[in-house]
Design a protein around this motif. Structure first.
Motif, mmCIF file in Angstrom:
data_model
loop_
_atom_site.group_PDB
_atom_site.id
_atom_site.type_symbol
_atom_site.label_atom_id
_atom_site.label_comp_id
_atom_site.label_asym_id
_atom_site.label_seq_id
_atom_site.Cartn_x
_atom_site.Cartn_y
_atom_site.Cartn_z
ATOM 1 N N ASP A 47 4.054 2.730 3.728
ATOM 2 C CA ASP A 47 4.340 3.202 2.373
ATOM 3 C C ASP A 47 4.925 2.097 1.485
ATOM 4 O O ASP A 47 5.541 2.389 0.453
ATOM 5 C CB ASP A 47 5.251 4.433 2.409
ATOM 6 C CG ASP A 47 6.551 4.156 3.170
ATOM 7 O OD1 ASP A 47 6.759 2.994 3.594
ATOM 8 O OD2 ASP A 47 7.344 5.092 3.344
ATOM 9 N N GLU A 48 4.739 0.829 1.873
ATOM 10 C CA GLU A 48 5.243 -0.274 1.038
ATOM 11 C C GLU A 48 4.524 -0.315 -0.311
ATOM 12 O O GLU A 48 3.367 0.087 -0.427
ATOM 13 C CB GLU A 48 5.057 -1.614 1.782
ATOM 14 C CG GLU A 48 6.020 -1.772 2.952
ATOM 15 C CD GLU A 48 5.846 -3.096 3.704
ATOM 16 O OE1 GLU A 48 6.610 -3.341 4.631
ATOM 17 O OE2 GLU A 48 4.934 -3.875 3.353
ATOM 18 N N LYS A 49 5.244 -0.825 -1.294
ATOM 19 C CA LYS A 49 4.706 -0.865 -2.660
ATOM 20 C C LYS A 49 4.510 -2.310 -3.092
ATOM 21 O O LYS A 49 5.331 -3.170 -2.813
ATOM 22 C CB LYS A 49 5.680 -0.195 -3.632
ATOM 23 C CG LYS A 49 5.924 1.269 -3.323
ATOM 24 C CD LYS A 49 6.983 1.835 -4.287
ATOM 25 C CE LYS A 49 7.499 3.165 -3.795
ATOM 26 N NZ LYS A 49 8.394 3.042 -2.616
ATOM 27 N N LEU A 50 3.434 -2.536 -3.841
ATOM 28 C CA LEU A 50 3.083 -3.889 -4.282
ATOM 29 C C LEU A 50 3.031 -3.951 -5.807
ATOM 30 O O LEU A 50 2.416 -3.101 -6.444
ATOM 31 C CB LEU A 50 1.704 -4.263 -3.721
ATOM 32 C CG LEU A 50 1.014 -5.478 -4.356
ATOM 33 C CD1 LEU A 50 1.753 -6.772 -4.013
ATOM 34 C CD2 LEU A 50 -0.446 -5.572 -3.894
ATOM 35 N N ALA A 51 3.659 -4.969 -6.377
ATOM 36 C CA ALA A 51 3.484 -5.252 -7.811
ATOM 37 C C ALA A 51 2.813 -6.615 -7.945
ATOM 38 O O ALA A 51 3.152 -7.553 -7.217
ATOM 39 C CB ALA A 51 4.830 -5.259 -8.528
ATOM 40 N N ILE A 52 1.862 -6.706 -8.856
ATOM 41 C CA ILE A 52 1.239 -7.995 -9.159
ATOM 42 C C ILE A 52 1.498 -8.257 -10.645
ATOM 43 O O ILE A 52 1.134 -7.459 -11.505
ATOM 44 C CB ILE A 52 -0.265 -7.994 -8.843
ATOM 45 C CG1 ILE A 52 -0.488 -7.639 -7.353
ATOM 46 C CG2 ILE A 52 -0.867 -9.370 -9.152
ATOM 47 C CD1 ILE A 52 -1.927 -7.713 -6.890
ATOM 48 N N ILE A 53 2.157 -9.370 -10.921
ATOM 49 C CA ILE A 53 2.695 -9.611 -12.259
ATOM 50 C C ILE A 53 2.519 -11.062 -12.670
ATOM 51 O O ILE A 53 2.910 -11.968 -11.937
ATOM 52 C CB ILE A 53 4.218 -9.292 -12.253
ATOM 53 C CG1 ILE A 53 4.432 -7.822 -11.924
ATOM 54 C CG2 ILE A 53 4.856 -9.644 -13.582
ATOM 55 C CD1 ILE A 53 5.875 -7.454 -11.760
ATOM 56 N N PRO B 143 13.753 -6.795 -12.350
ATOM 57 C CA PRO B 143 13.627 -5.392 -11.905
ATOM 58 C C PRO B 143 12.448 -5.155 -10.961
ATOM 59 O O PRO B 143 12.529 -4.305 -10.067
ATOM 60 C CB PRO B 143 13.454 -4.600 -13.214
ATOM 61 C CG PRO B 143 13.187 -5.621 -14.277
ATOM 62 C CD PRO B 143 13.783 -6.906 -13.813
ATOM 63 N N TYR B 144 11.378 -5.918 -11.138
ATOM 64 C CA TYR B 144 10.218 -5.740 -10.258
ATOM 65 C C TYR B 144 10.553 -6.210 -8.846
ATOM 66 O O TYR B 144 10.168 -5.600 -7.853
ATOM 67 C CB TYR B 144 9.001 -6.494 -10.820
ATOM 68 C CG TYR B 144 8.667 -6.031 -12.213
ATOM 69 C CD1 TYR B 144 7.937 -4.867 -12.401
ATOM 70 C CD2 TYR B 144 9.117 -6.718 -13.337
ATOM 71 C CE1 TYR B 144 7.646 -4.394 -13.675
ATOM 72 C CE2 TYR B 144 8.845 -6.260 -14.615
ATOM 73 C CZ TYR B 144 8.110 -5.098 -14.777
ATOM 74 O OH TYR B 144 7.839 -4.634 -16.028
ATOM 75 N N MET C 75 12.609 -3.449 -7.231
ATOM 76 C CA MET C 75 11.948 -2.165 -6.947
ATOM 77 C C MET C 75 10.889 -2.212 -5.850
ATOM 78 O O MET C 75 10.547 -1.171 -5.294
ATOM 79 C CB MET C 75 11.240 -1.671 -8.211
ATOM 80 C CG MET C 75 12.099 -0.955 -9.198
ATOM 81 S SD MET C 75 11.055 -0.507 -10.632
ATOM 82 C CE MET C 75 10.273 1.026 -10.086
ATOM 83 N N PHE C 76 10.299 -3.406 -5.643
ATOM 84 C CA PHE C 76 9.099 -3.456 -4.804
ATOM 85 C C PHE C 76 9.337 -4.159 -3.471
ATOM 86 O O PHE C 76 10.143 -5.090 -3.381
ATOM 87 C CB PHE C 76 7.962 -4.159 -5.562
ATOM 88 C CG PHE C 76 7.338 -3.275 -6.595
ATOM 89 C CD1 PHE C 76 6.180 -2.566 -6.315
ATOM 90 C CD2 PHE C 76 7.936 -3.120 -7.841
ATOM 91 C CE1 PHE C 76 5.616 -1.728 -7.255
ATOM 92 C CE2 PHE C 76 7.373 -2.277 -8.796
ATOM 93 C CZ PHE C 76 6.220 -1.580 -8.504
#
Lengths: 241, 241
Positions: free
Chosen positions: B150-156, B167-168, B171-172
């Motif tokens: 259930d890991e979360k990924l942000a690409i920024i 903040p990213y 949170m991730f």
């Protein structure tokens, strides 16, 4: 003593043999052994079906069982057994591939095997080859660009408590939601609260010929569809759509 | 009247010809015209160099110039011209491909062309084929799994104000940071504040033979490296590394 073989972790894409990379096909046709995962001893390996049309070599195919369980102890024991089997083949000096749907480092069974090998057989020589993820294949199939310029993307498995996805939908230009399944109704409730129900596109069974289905906007789904279309689906929510 | 041709938007991966998909190679060898982007009339098209080893067909290659400018008016005018050129080829009944680095729907020039065609030539028949993104190739090259369970990924893309990424990172589980460039020092400052400087891996020029460079942990970089390695780099920050 024979030198150790090498393991290639290969992402084979979402379902269409044609989405394999040239590199993956070359490696699959050069190794001695191909490991394919399946979820139970009597179930066919989906990965095996996808690669078979591209195989010209005579690699031995070994199916490894990875049960669909959340019992940590049972999983650990299965990964240990699988890692030992793979390490044994490498120790014989054979090269091997482990194939996995999508990209090997992106929500894939391969990661468990990889971590187990790193931990218990740190001498193993492992190379990972990227593959097309279903998230990217879904965007292409739907004709909806994911992100451009300074837009931000979040990729998130849908939480059991669907409301927990709300802050991500607020913060990001694009959110790709995986593992929707039977929680589709809950997801639509959250999207509707945020006025984003028509900024969503659902792609089911991407790249699977004859089965792929694309639904743009989630406000007009029938009750029967709500029960069914979450399965093997990715939902992409895009504010600027 | 000849029927309209079709445009294929093709993601050719991060730099290695071998990371093209079978499907992309098949299409490139079947179309009449291949459009390749370049950033100035006198610069070589990187995309062209990547696909050339895979070409067996005799497609005409047309280079389209997309200037590296942020001037909206200038860009709009270039895309309009490019879209008109592409639409003209399709109207002759020819099939064409537009090739682009990485995945075509992921921070790519193709998206501007695609949107322009949709807007000005809505009758155009366009199919987009996914490609391996540099973000995914970087993870494979570095041997660092992106996300599981259930890991979360942000690409920024790294914001000009690097602190805005904070903040990213909080949170991730995993954050992949694009467009690092000369802001690498600022990024390291933020990572250090959060204690994440050694949970980061920087991959420069991924899949480019002889040039690819992987740096795990960002606390030990020399001053010279800090000036240089941000260029064409992706940074992956992973809490559970």
């Amino acid at each position: 003593m024979a030198s150790q073989g090498r393991l290639y972790g290969i992402g084979i894409g979402p379902g269409d043999t044609q989405l394999l990379t040239l590199k993956s096909v070359e490696v699959l046709n050069s190794v001695d052994v191909i490991f394919t995962p399946r979820s139970a001893p009597k179930r066919n390996s989906i990965a095996r079906k996808i690669i078979e049309p591209a195989l010209k070599g005579k690699a031995q195919i070994i199916e490894l069982t990875f049960p669909m369980t959340k019992d940590k102890g049972e999983l650990e024991s299965h990964w240990s057994t699988a890692a030992a089997e793979v390490a044994g083949i490498l120790r014989e000096g054979k090269n091997a591939a482990f194939v996995t749907l999508g990209d090997p480092f992106f929500y894939s069974t391969y990661i468990y095997l990889y971590n187990k090998l790193k931990e218990e057989y740190p001498e193993a020589d492992i190379i990972t080859l990227p593959g097309i993820s279903s998230a990217f294949a879904s965007a292409s199939a739907a004709g909806v660009p994911i992100a451009i310029g300074d837009e931000k993307l979040a990729i998130i498995p849908l939480p059991r408590d669907t409301a927990a996805i709300r802050p991500y939908l607020e913060m990001f230009d694009t959110v790709i939601i995986l593992k929707v399944g039977e929680k589709l109704r809950g997801l639509i409730d959250v999207l509707t609260e945020l006025g984003l129900q028509d900024n969503a596109v659902l792609v089911q069974k991407v790249s699977q010929k004859g089965s792929e289905r694309i639904i743009t906007g989630l406000s007009g789904l029938s009750e029967a569809e709500l029960d069914e279309v979450g399965y093997l689906s990715t939902v992409m929510v895009k504010k600027n759509m």
